[in-house]
Write a protein that holds these residues in place. Sequence first.
Motif, PDB file in Angstrom:
ATOM      1  N   ASP A   1     -16.257 -31.995  32.150  1.00  0.00           N
ATOM      2  CA  ASP A   1     -15.145 -32.314  31.253  1.00  0.00           C
ATOM      3  C   ASP A   1     -14.525 -33.641  31.705  1.00  0.00           C
ATOM      4  OD1 ASP A   1     -12.314 -32.430  30.324  1.00  0.00           O
ATOM      5  OD2 ASP A   1     -12.804 -30.486  29.437  1.00  0.00           O
ATOM      6  N   GLU A   2     -14.635 -34.666  30.857  1.00  0.00           N
ATOM      7  CA  GLU A   2     -14.202 -36.007  31.252  1.00  0.00           C
ATOM      8  C   GLU A   2     -12.718 -36.068  31.581  1.00  0.00           C
ATOM      9  OE1 GLU A   2     -14.353 -40.646  29.627  1.00  0.00           O
ATOM     10  OE2 GLU A   2     -15.185 -38.995  28.418  1.00  0.00           O
ATOM     11  N   VAL A   3     -11.897 -35.378  30.792  1.00  0.00           N
ATOM     12  CA  VAL A   3     -10.452 -35.402  31.030  1.00  0.00           C
ATOM     13  C   VAL A   3     -10.119 -34.764  32.368  1.00  0.00           C
ATOM     14  CG1 VAL A   3      -8.217 -34.574  30.212  1.00  0.00           C
ATOM     15  CG2 VAL A   3      -9.903 -35.421  28.570  1.00  0.00           C
ATOM     16  N   ILE A   4     -10.681 -33.588  32.622  1.00  0.00           N
ATOM     17  CA  ILE A   4     -10.430 -32.906  33.892  1.00  0.00           C
ATOM     18  C   ILE A   4     -10.993 -33.725  35.049  1.00  0.00           C
ATOM     19  CG2 ILE A   4     -10.961 -30.858  35.270  1.00  0.00           C
ATOM     20  CD1 ILE A   4     -10.986 -29.248  32.691  1.00  0.00           C
ATOM     21  N   ARG A   5     -12.182 -34.299  34.861  1.00  0.00           N
ATOM     22  CA  ARG A   5     -12.821 -35.080  35.929  1.00  0.00           C
ATOM     23  C   ARG A   5     -11.955 -36.270  36.341  1.00  0.00           C
ATOM     24  NH1 ARG A   5     -17.317 -35.966  33.533  1.00  0.00           N
ATOM     25  NH2 ARG A   5     -16.978 -38.107  32.820  1.00  0.00           N
ATOM     26  N   GLU A   6     -11.481 -37.026  35.354  1.00  0.00           N
ATOM     27  CA  GLU A   6     -10.699 -38.211  35.672  1.00  0.00           C
ATOM     28  C   GLU A   6      -9.325 -37.851  36.225  1.00  0.00           C
ATOM     29  OE1 GLU A   6     -11.714 -41.471  35.741  1.00  0.00           O
ATOM     30  OE2 GLU A   6     -13.564 -40.297  35.640  1.00  0.00           O
ATOM     31  N   ALA A   7      -8.702 -36.808  35.664  1.00  0.00           N
ATOM     32  CA  ALA A   7      -7.393 -36.386  36.170  1.00  0.00           C
ATOM     33  C   ALA A   7      -7.505 -35.910  37.615  1.00  0.00           C
ATOM     34  CB  ALA A   7      -6.827 -35.281  35.285  1.00  0.00           C
ATOM     35  N   THR A   8      -8.566 -35.151  37.915  1.00  0.00           N
ATOM     36  CA  THR A   8      -8.761 -34.658  39.270  1.00  0.00           C
ATOM     37  C   THR A   8      -9.069 -35.802  40.228  1.00  0.00           C
ATOM     38  OG1 THR A   8      -9.620 -32.568  38.402  1.00  0.00           O
ATOM     39  CG2 THR A   8     -10.070 -33.050  40.709  1.00  0.00           C
ATOM     40  N   ARG A   9      -9.906 -36.737  39.786  1.00  0.00           N
ATOM     41  CA  ARG A   9     -10.227 -37.901  40.627  1.00  0.00           C
ATOM     42  C   ARG A   9      -8.974 -38.691  40.964  1.00  0.00           C
ATOM     43  NH1 ARG A   9     -10.503 -43.065  39.898  1.00  0.00           N
ATOM     44  NH2 ARG A   9     -10.250 -42.870  37.634  1.00  0.00           N
ATOM     45  N   MET A  10      -8.154 -38.976  39.955  1.00  0.00           N
ATOM     46  CA  MET A  10      -6.935 -39.759  40.184  1.00  0.00           C
ATOM     47  C   MET A  10      -5.975 -39.032  41.124  1.00  0.00           C
ATOM     48  SD  MET A  10      -6.336 -41.191  36.303  1.00  0.00           S
ATOM     49  CE  MET A  10      -4.748 -41.915  36.717  1.00  0.00           C
ATOM     50  N   ALA A  11      -5.867 -37.711  40.941  1.00  0.00           N
ATOM     51  CA  ALA A  11      -4.973 -36.936  41.805  1.00  0.00           C
ATOM     52  C   ALA A  11      -5.449 -36.981  43.253  1.00  0.00           C
ATOM     53  CB  ALA A  11      -4.906 -35.492  41.312  1.00  0.00           C
ATOM     54  N   LEU A  12      -6.758 -36.813  43.463  1.00  0.00           N
ATOM     55  CA  LEU A  12      -7.296 -36.824  44.825  1.00  0.00           C
ATOM     56  C   LEU A  12      -7.155 -38.196  45.466  1.00  0.00           C
ATOM     57  CD1 LEU A  12     -10.526 -34.686  44.296  1.00  0.00           C
ATOM     58  CD2 LEU A  12      -8.438 -33.996  45.487  1.00  0.00           C
TER      59      LEU A  12
ATOM     60  N   VAL B   1     -13.237 -40.877  46.160  1.00  0.00           N
ATOM     61  CA  VAL B   1     -13.893 -39.907  45.292  1.00  0.00           C
ATOM     62  C   VAL B   1     -14.996 -40.568  44.472  1.00  0.00           C
ATOM     63  CG1 VAL B   1     -13.585 -38.219  43.433  1.00  0.00           C
ATOM     64  CG2 VAL B   1     -11.741 -38.592  45.098  1.00  0.00           C
ATOM     65  N   GLU B   2     -16.190 -39.972  44.513  1.00  0.00           N
ATOM     66  CA  GLU B   2     -17.275 -40.314  43.595  1.00  0.00           C
ATOM     67  C   GLU B   2     -17.378 -39.166  42.593  1.00  0.00           C
ATOM     68  OE1 GLU B   2     -19.210 -42.988  43.355  1.00  0.00           O
ATOM     69  OE2 GLU B   2     -18.187 -43.995  45.016  1.00  0.00           O
ATOM     70  N   THR B   3     -17.786 -39.476  41.368  1.00  0.00           N
ATOM     71  CA  THR B   3     -17.846 -38.430  40.346  1.00  0.00           C
ATOM     72  C   THR B   3     -19.215 -38.386  39.677  1.00  0.00           C
ATOM     73  OG1 THR B   3     -17.023 -39.867  38.565  1.00  0.00           O
ATOM     74  CG2 THR B   3     -15.380 -38.675  39.872  1.00  0.00           C
ATOM     75  N   ALA B   4     -19.505 -37.233  39.111  1.00  0.00           N
ATOM     76  CA  ALA B   4     -20.714 -37.029  38.315  1.00  0.00           C
ATOM     77  C   ALA B   4     -20.369 -36.090  37.173  1.00  0.00           C
ATOM     78  CB  ALA B   4     -21.839 -36.461  39.167  1.00  0.00           C
ATOM     79  N   GLY B   5     -21.042 -36.261  36.021  1.00  0.00           N
ATOM     80  CA  GLY B   5     -20.705 -35.497  34.837  1.00  0.00           C
ATOM     81  C   GLY B   5     -21.620 -34.329  34.541  1.00  0.00           C
ATOM     82  N   ASP B   6     -22.707 -34.193  35.312  1.00  0.00           N
ATOM     83  CA  ASP B   6     -23.589 -33.046  35.130  1.00  0.00           C
ATOM     84  C   ASP B   6     -24.286 -32.739  36.450  1.00  0.00           C
ATOM     85  OD1 ASP B   6     -26.321 -34.390  35.254  1.00  0.00           O
ATOM     86  OD2 ASP B   6     -25.474 -35.467  33.564  1.00  0.00           O
ATOM     87  N   GLY B   7     -24.990 -31.616  36.482  1.00  0.00           N
ATOM     88  CA  GLY B   7     -25.582 -31.171  37.735  1.00  0.00           C
ATOM     89  C   GLY B   7     -26.663 -32.092  38.263  1.00  0.00           C
ATOM     90  N   LEU B   8     -27.500 -32.623  37.398  1.00  0.00           N
ATOM     91  CA  LEU B   8     -28.575 -33.504  37.855  1.00  0.00           C
ATOM     92  C   LEU B   8     -28.022 -34.824  38.396  1.00  0.00           C
ATOM     93  CD1 LEU B   8     -31.391 -32.983  35.189  1.00  0.00           C
ATOM     94  CD2 LEU B   8     -31.217 -32.045  37.505  1.00  0.00           C
ATOM     95  N   GLU B   9     -27.004 -35.368  37.721  1.00  0.00           N
ATOM     96  CA  GLU B   9     -26.372 -36.589  38.221  1.00  0.00           C
ATOM     97  C   GLU B   9     -25.705 -36.317  39.567  1.00  0.00           C
ATOM     98  OE1 GLU B   9     -23.019 -39.971  37.003  1.00  0.00           O
ATOM     99  OE2 GLU B   9     -23.248 -38.139  35.789  1.00  0.00           O
ATOM    100  N   GLY B  10     -25.102 -35.126  39.691  1.00  0.00           N
ATOM    101  CA  GLY B  10     -24.491 -34.759  40.962  1.00  0.00           C
ATOM    102  C   GLY B  10     -25.517 -34.706  42.078  1.00  0.00           C
ATOM    103  N   LEU B  11     -26.694 -34.150  41.791  1.00  0.00           N
ATOM    104  CA  LEU B  11     -27.751 -34.075  42.788  1.00  0.00           C
ATOM    105  C   LEU B  11     -28.239 -35.469  43.169  1.00  0.00           C
ATOM    106  CD1 LEU B  11     -29.520 -32.115  44.417  1.00  0.00           C
ATOM    107  CD2 LEU B  11     -31.154 -32.141  42.510  1.00  0.00           C
ATOM    108  N   GLU B  12     -28.354 -36.354  42.200  1.00  0.00           N
ATOM    109  CA  GLU B  12     -28.784 -37.725  42.468  1.00  0.00           C
ATOM    110  C   GLU B  12     -27.765 -38.455  43.343  1.00  0.00           C
ATOM    111  OE1 GLU B  12     -29.338 -39.479  38.669  1.00  0.00           O
ATOM    112  OE2 GLU B  12     -31.191 -38.376  38.225  1.00  0.00           O
TER     113      GLU B  12
ATOM    114  N   PHE C   1      -5.408 -25.620  38.195  1.00  0.00           N
ATOM    115  CA  PHE C   1      -4.750 -25.607  39.497  1.00  0.00           C
ATOM    116  C   PHE C   1      -3.866 -26.837  39.639  1.00  0.00           C
ATOM    117  CE2 PHE C   1      -9.259 -26.893  39.907  1.00  0.00           C
ATOM    118  CZ  PHE C   1      -9.073 -28.272  40.046  1.00  0.00           C
ATOM    119  N   GLU C   2      -2.844 -26.724  40.461  1.00  0.00           N
ATOM    120  CA  GLU C   2      -2.005 -27.865  40.790  1.00  0.00           C
ATOM    121  C   GLU C   2      -2.767 -28.749  41.784  1.00  0.00           C
ATOM    122  OE1 GLU C   2       0.884 -28.665  39.549  1.00  0.00           O
ATOM    123  OE2 GLU C   2       1.111 -26.857  38.311  1.00  0.00           O
ATOM    124  N   SER C   3      -2.587 -30.057  41.671  1.00  0.00           N
ATOM    125  CA  SER C   3      -3.317 -30.970  42.554  1.00  0.00           C
ATOM    126  C   SER C   3      -2.976 -30.717  44.018  1.00  0.00           C
ATOM    127  CB  SER C   3      -3.014 -32.420  42.181  1.00  0.00           C
ATOM    128  OG  SER C   3      -1.624 -32.702  42.287  1.00  0.00           O
TER     129      SER C   3
END
Length: 240
Positions: A19-30, A37-48, A112-114
């Motif tokens: 989820d792009e919104v959750i991903r970016e909000a979580t990244r910014m909070a962290l 923080v590095e991010t990936a949008g799916d499992g295969l990208e995460g593995l790469e 969850f709260e950041s």
Amino acid sequence: MNPTARPAAAPRILLVEDDEVIREATRMALERYGFPVETAGDGLEGLERFHADPPDILLLDVMLPLLDGVGLCRRIREESQLPILMMSARTDPIDVISGLEAGADDYITKPFESAVLVARIRTVLRRTGLALQPAAEAPAVDQRSVREIDGLELDTGAMEVRVAGRQVPLTPTELRLLLEFTAAPGVVLERQTLLERVWDYSWGADSRVVDVHVQRLRAKIGANRIETIRGFGYKLRRAG
């Protein structure tokens, strides 16, 4: 808690969330808390991304496209013992247990709260660091560098485990769990006690985390070594 306080050594996080919104909000909070923080949008990208530059901790959503979170966790566990914290919007016991059985160290339920997420991340990182540096935290009841019980050997200096002479790889959380059991063989350890000592949880937490990790530990060191005491907890069988 000060959001600008930078964690020691700035542990790097790989966040895998579709989820792009959750991903970016979580990244910014962290990042506000000082975590790179590095991010990936799916499992295969995460593995790469994991293979390209392994992080210090993996923050992993359960429901992912291409390769789901449980599958990704299992793939990473085949080659690494890095800390893994699962995220899930579902509280179904099957989802929770599946993630833990795949090798996750802990899980957190969305939303969850950041500040809560950061606290859980720091707890997992602290627990991992203690597992890798046992000398300062070795239980007072047993200061030997090697604990040997009926063919099970735990070298508390090298953090190595052998069963019948064969080295057995354990995650940091599994090592912490085994440290507690070998420090007091034959003594019943309640689930809440293990949550406090191994997971650093001083409040009521989900005891399924303990149960699943005990199952994983049994699978690696021998199912009969750890006995379930119904209504209380677990104990490591004494030699003989």
